[in-house]
Enzyme design. Structure first.
Site, PDB file in Angstrom:
ATOM      1  N   GLY A  69      -1.788 -29.649  39.157  1.00 57.93           N
ATOM      2  CA  GLY A  69      -1.715 -30.859  38.350  1.00 57.93           C
ATOM      3  C   GLY A  69      -0.289 -31.363  38.244  1.00 57.93           C
ATOM      4  O   GLY A  69       0.637 -30.671  38.646  1.00 57.93           O
ATOM      5  N   LYS A  79       0.590 -26.209  32.774  1.00 64.74           N
ATOM      6  CA  LYS A  79       0.205 -25.145  33.709  1.00 64.74           C
ATOM      7  C   LYS A  79       0.939 -23.842  33.366  1.00 64.74           C
ATOM      8  O   LYS A  79       0.327 -22.785  33.236  1.00 64.74           O
ATOM      9  CB  LYS A  79       0.547 -25.564  35.155  1.00 64.74           C
ATOM     10  CG  LYS A  79      -0.142 -26.845  35.572  1.00 64.74           C
ATOM     11  CD  LYS A  79       0.157 -27.204  36.998  1.00 64.74           C
ATOM     12  CE  LYS A  79       1.598 -27.550  37.264  1.00 64.74           C
ATOM     13  NZ  LYS A  79       2.064 -28.781  36.605  1.00 64.74           N
ATOM     14  N   SER A  97      -5.368 -46.308  50.290  1.00 65.65           N
ATOM     15  CA  SER A  97      -5.958 -46.887  49.084  1.00 65.65           C
ATOM     16  C   SER A  97      -5.267 -48.155  48.599  1.00 65.65           C
ATOM     17  O   SER A  97      -5.713 -48.775  47.650  1.00 65.65           O
ATOM     18  CB  SER A  97      -5.999 -45.860  47.962  1.00 65.65           C
ATOM     19  OG  SER A  97      -4.707 -45.627  47.501  1.00 65.65           O
ATOM     20  N   LYS A 156      -5.661 -42.161  38.697  1.00 60.61           N
ATOM     21  CA  LYS A 156      -5.258 -43.563  38.828  1.00 60.61           C
ATOM     22  C   LYS A 156      -5.681 -44.367  37.600  1.00 60.61           C
ATOM     23  O   LYS A 156      -4.915 -45.172  37.074  1.00 60.61           O
ATOM     24  CB  LYS A 156      -5.894 -44.173  40.079  1.00 60.61           C
ATOM     25  CG  LYS A 156      -5.271 -43.655  41.370  1.00 60.61           C
ATOM     26  CD  LYS A 156      -6.031 -44.192  42.550  1.00 60.61           C
ATOM     27  CE  LYS A 156      -5.400 -43.740  43.863  1.00 60.61           C
ATOM     28  NZ  LYS A 156      -6.203 -44.134  45.007  1.00 60.61           N
TER      29      LYS A 156
HETATM   30  P1  ADP Z   1       3.798 -27.549  33.677  1.00 57.35           P
HETATM   31  O1  ADP Z   1       3.926 -26.123  33.948  1.00 57.35           O
HETATM   32  O2  ADP Z   1       2.420 -28.074  33.980  1.00 57.35           O
HETATM   33  O3  ADP Z   1       4.832 -28.408  34.308  1.00 57.35           O
HETATM   34  P2  ADP Z   1       4.413 -26.831  30.975  1.00 57.35           P
HETATM   35  O4  ADP Z   1       3.469 -25.694  30.858  1.00 57.35           O
HETATM   36  O5  ADP Z   1       5.835 -26.516  31.178  1.00 57.35           O
HETATM   37  O6  ADP Z   1       3.934 -27.805  32.118  1.00 57.35           O
HETATM   38  O7  ADP Z   1       4.236 -27.753  29.722  1.00 57.35           O
HETATM   39  C1  ADP Z   1       5.236 -28.572  29.184  1.00 57.35           C
HETATM   40  C2  ADP Z   1       5.173 -28.586  27.672  1.00 57.35           C
HETATM   41  O8  ADP Z   1       4.004 -29.236  27.234  1.00 57.35           O
HETATM   42  C3  ADP Z   1       5.097 -27.200  27.082  1.00 57.35           C
HETATM   43  O9  ADP Z   1       5.892 -27.170  25.948  1.00 57.35           O
HETATM   44  C4  ADP Z   1       3.637 -27.045  26.718  1.00 57.35           C
HETATM   45  O10 ADP Z   1       3.459 -26.169  25.638  1.00 57.35           O
HETATM   46  C5  ADP Z   1       3.236 -28.435  26.364  1.00 57.35           C
HETATM   47  N1  ADP Z   1       1.819 -28.683  26.630  1.00 57.35           N
HETATM   48  C6  ADP Z   1       1.288 -29.109  27.791  1.00 57.35           C
HETATM   49  N2  ADP Z   1      -0.034 -29.236  27.690  1.00 57.35           N
HETATM   50  C7  ADP Z   1      -0.373 -28.900  26.444  1.00 57.35           C
HETATM   51  C8  ADP Z   1      -1.615 -28.840  25.727  1.00 57.35           C
HETATM   52  N3  ADP Z   1      -2.771 -29.162  26.283  1.00 57.35           N
HETATM   53  N4  ADP Z   1      -1.573 -28.422  24.474  1.00 57.35           N
HETATM   54  C9  ADP Z   1      -0.416 -28.105  23.893  1.00 57.35           C
HETATM   55  N5  ADP Z   1       0.786 -28.157  24.482  1.00 57.35           N
HETATM   56  C10 ADP Z   1       0.831 -28.541  25.757  1.00 57.35           C
END
Ligand code: ADP
Length: 844
Positions: A380, A386, A731, A774
């Site tokens: 994603g 993630k 697209s 999108k």
């Molecule tokens: P990624 O690894 O997908 O780039 P991160 O895990 O680093 O993203 O997330 C970035 C920030 O957003 C973190 O502080 C995370 O806790 C917060 N976050 C992302 N999605 C959620 C969610 N669904 N609920 C609560 N906090 C979230």
């Protein structure tokens, strides 16, 4: 003292002059030979001769400085040892030389020199009886003979005493003991002097002591000195086998100057302590048999190396790592599915599908401990959680968590380490990670597997495959470690922005869980449930000090961020917290100073009154802190000229809105395309122009001067602005057509409409991917109407209800319908052409 009985050495001996020490009868030494005379002696005498006699040579210590070794024969030391050359090894590197293994037989005195070239030959007189060494007489010939008997008895006892202080399991000590028991006593001074630590000068004294009495007298103090030294050492610490080796010279006969046993030298003592401690650690590290064997071997080498050698540090580092690795240290899994569900729910808002799948995965793991299932891979855009879901999984299992960033890794040794032959070699990231977490069953998050590179240094994906393969990873061999480490207990989770660039073999092992971006509402919820409380805490603030109302959050999301995840939202909230923290701190300062300086409260109070708590962030405060909005009204502003249309694109960072701009000028029908485009996109542009030319009449499209062919006398420039990301994929077809139709007709495209869809030459609209992302991007940008291919209708079901409710979806089968919806009041000719090729739809 010439003997009348026993074996005689030849009376003419070739002489070997050596700087390398002193050979004493009864000991064996290795001598390196490279001076011309000595080389000749070896090549012409030792290597040519066939009789036993020809292997006997005289070894004379050369007491002169080797620097001044000229062609002239130096004044010879008068006494030497006749020895038998047991082995001759020749080498040409780094310069021609021989190495001789020589066992000393007996003393001789040089009577006269016979010749000096090509090697020295001398008339000699044998000084020791030779048979005494060959018969293993247990009762010494001198035992009980007055002073000599006493001397020899004392010497023997001292030797026994020394032996008693040493550990006989050490090979050198065992040999010493054997010799002590089996050799005649007269030979002891020579043998002992060559085995214990003595300087060459001392050995020379022993060699020169021709009379036995004198020899005992010279050697005894050396022995007692050694005993005293050991006693002192034992007083301070328990002696380790390593120390014992140092008491006895390890090198055969001690002719090579080894490390001197140094009682004052703290360095060496520390060093010994250190290796002993290391040895203990090795035994305590609980490593598998093979690893242990390798460690002990390396330790043995380490002990023999001088610290100044670069290899010492290398070996030492290696052993330190081996000792630190969690060979059999692990945490206990504490998985309770119900608790895990609560924990995942508490940590993350939304993401229901993902959380469900993660729980299933964990449940199966609980039932079947040795899970050889696929590796979970979260795919994603950035900032959708993630990494943080990975961290939560570790927490639910009660395991350690470690993130391994793979973005940009293009060398397989990043994964698998460098061989230790390289200077600066290191273990790979997997082994390093294990060292960091200190247990062998952590959760490893392999971050950004889609960004693995490839280079001449081997393919990191192949190395990673080995790490992830349950059939192989129980014996993963890092090049640096060079012994297998069992990775089967590690739980691997991968993340990626897109599956497109994950190497297929790797993707094959993974179960992909898509995490699309969040909707506006989800983001507001995430902000209030998680991001704001987190940021408040990180900045030392409380909800009583700072309040961000919901509509402010909405404002931040729509006007200050444009992203699929919540990362920049988090940053903006952080910025607000910082600004408020300053205010709060200022307020504190004022109240404090007021309390102290009560005499002049007015002055202070005027400057900065403590703010009222909580500080509420409204729209004005928001503008003050974050500056003017970054994304205000962009869409409608930009759609104010003919020749601009809004498309929707998918990128690994999530969905994006994409403006397509066109302009025309006088020319000869050239098409120019700019804006980081791929080949497929260029083809779409050509298709669009061809279709528009074909249908120019129907749609009343004209060129610049009103001619029926839009391209006649005209050059077209199409541009896809915004972002340095290469845009490709079919697209954009409908958007290009709409944009050009606007340009050729001079009419404006509706400012609230965005579109996506592939086109064909016949004007059909074909389905495309990434609809959910999108549409979310369109929703973010404040678009009201989205034109999609008819066959993508089913994808709309995946959208959150509120997004569906907010947007108008128009599903189109052909370009006619697209144009009809994209322009206010429809497009001229559109109604007629709807029926042009209706039957084609069914043919697809
Ligand atoms: P990624 O690894 O997908 O780039 P991160 O895990 O680093 O993203 O997330 C970035 C920030 O957003 C973190 O502080 C995370 O806790 C917060 N976050 C992302 N999605 C959620 C969610 N669904 N609920 C609560 N906090 C979230």
């Amino acid at each position: 003292m010439s003997s009348d009985a026993g074996i005689q050495i030849p009376s003419r001996l070739p002489l070997l002059l050596t700087h390398e020490g002193v050979l004493l009868p009864g000991s064996t030494v290795r001598l390196s030979v490279d001076s011309p005379r000595n080389m000749h002696l070896v090549s012409q005498r030792l290597l040519r001769g066939t009789s036993l006699k020809s292997t006997i040579i005289g070894v004379i210590p050369n007491t002169r400085d080797p620097e001044h070794d000229t062609d002239d024969l130096p004044t010879l030391h008068k006494i030497g040892t006749a020895g038998i050359a047991v082995q001759v090894v020749g080498s040409n590197w780094p310069k021609p030389h021989y190495t001789l293994l020589i066992t000393g037989l007996c003393r001789f005195r040089v009577s006269s020199l016979l010749k000096e070239r090509p090697f020295v030959l001398a008339e000699v007189e044998q000084l020791d009886k030779l048979d005494q060494y060959t018969t293993s007489a247990t009762e010494g010939a001198t035992a009980g003979d007055g002073e000599l008997g006493e001397l020899s008895q004392n010497f023997y006892q001292a030797a026994v005493q020394l032996l008693g202080m040493l550990d006989t399991s050490v090979p050198v000590v065992a040999k010493f003991r054997r010799l002590l028991d089996s050799l005649p006593r007269e030979t002891l001074p020579d043998v002992v002097a060559s085995m214990i630590r003595t300087s060459n000068k001392e050995k020379l004294q022993v060699l020169d002591a021709v009379s036995l009495e004198e020899r005992f007298k010279k050697a005894l103090p050396m022995l007692t000195r050694q005993i005293d030294g050991l006693k002192l050492l034992q007083k301070t610490r328990k002696i380790s086998p390593d120390n014992e080796k140092r008491v006895l010279s390890v090198r055969k006969g001690g002719v090579f100057p080894g490390r001197q046993f140094n009682l004052e030298g703290e360095d060496e003592d520390e060093d010994e302590d250190d290796t002993a401690a290391l040895e203990k650690k090795i035994h305590r590290a609980n490593m598998p048999e093979t690893a242990l064997r390798v460690c002990l071997k390396e330790l043995k080498r380490l002990k023999k190396m001088p610290q100044s050698m670069p290899e010492f540090a290398l070996t030492r580092n290696y052993l330190d790592l081996m000792v630190e690795l969690p060979w059999s240290k692990s945490t206990k899994d504490c998985l309770d599915i119900r608790a895990a569900r609560t924990l995942l729910d508490n940590d993350h808002y939304a993401l229901d599908k993902l959380k469900r799948r993660v729980l299933e995965y964990l449940a199966v793991r609980q039932l079947k401990t040795s899970l050889k299932g696929p590796i979970l891979c979260f795919v994603g855009p950035p900032g959708v959680g993630k990494t943080s879901v990975g961290r939560s999984i570790a927490r639910t299992l009660g395991r350690e968590f470690h993130r391994i960033a793979l973005g940009g890794v293009c060398d397989q040794s990043d994964i698998r380490g460098h061989r230790r032959t390289y200077v600066g070699s290191m273990p790979g990231r997997i082994i390093n990670g294990l060292k960091t977490v200190g247990v062998n069953n952590p959760v490893f998050l392999l971050d950004e597997v889609d960004k693995l590179g490839k280079s001449l240094q081997g393919d990191p994906a192949a190395a990673l495959l080995e790490v992830l393969d349950p059939e192989q990873n129980h014996s993963f061999t890092d090049h640096y470690l060079n012994v297998a480490f069992d990775l089967s207990q590690v739980l691997f989770i991968a993340t990626a922005n897109t599956t497109a660039t994950i190497p297929p073999a790797l993707l094959d092992r993974m179960e992909v869980l898509q995490i699309p971006g969040y909707t506006q509402e989800e983001r507001v919820e995430i902000a209030h449930r998680h991001l704001i409380p987190n940021q408040l805490e990180q900045h030392g603030l409380t909800p009583q000090q700072l309040h961000i109302p919901q509509d402010t959050t909405q404002n931040i999301i729509s006007r200050y961020t444009r992203e699929a995840g919540v990362r920049s939202l988090e940053r903006k909230i952080g910025a607000i917290c910082r600004a408020v923290a300053v205010k709060v701190a200022e307020g504190h300062r004022v109240t404090k100073t007021e309390a102290v300086t009560t005499e002049s409260p007015t002055q202070q109070g005027d400057k900065a009154a403590p703010p009222e708590m909580p500080i509420v962030i409204d729209h004005i405060a928001l503008k003050d802190i974050l500056g003017p909005p970054l994304f205000e009204m962009e869409v409608s502003e930009r759609l104010t000229l003919p020749g601009v249309a809004l498309g929707l694109a998918w990128t690994p960072l999530g969905g994006e809105i994409m403006f397509v701009e066109a302009s025309r000028m006088e020319g000869d029908g050239q098409l120019t395309l700019t804006g980081q485009l791929g080949d497929v996109m260029k083809e779409s542009a050509h298709l669009a122009i061809s279709w528009l030319r074909t249908n120019a009449k129907t749609y009343q499209l004209t060129n610049m001067v009103g001619g029926p062919d839009p391209l006649e006398g005209t050059d077209i420039h199409l541009h896809f602005p915004a972002g340095a990301v290469t845009k490709d994929g079919p697209s954009a077809g409908v958007t290009i057509v709409t944009c050009l139709a606007s340009l050729f007709s001079g009419r404006l495209v509706r400012s609230d409409v965005a579109m996506t869809g592939e086109i064909t030459l016949r004007g059909l609209v074909l389905p495309v991917g990434g609809i959910k992302d999108k549409v979310l991007a369109a929703h973010r940008a404040g678009v009201k109407r989205v034109i999609l291919p008819k066959r993508n209708e089913k994808d709309l079901e995946e959208l959150p209800a509120n997004v569906r409710a907010d947007l108008d979806f128009i599903t189109a089968v052909n370009l006619d319908e697209v144009l009809n919806t994209a322009f206010d009041g429809g497009f001229p000719g559109a109604s007629g052409s709807t029926h042009t090729h209706p039957q084609l739809t069914s043919k697809l």
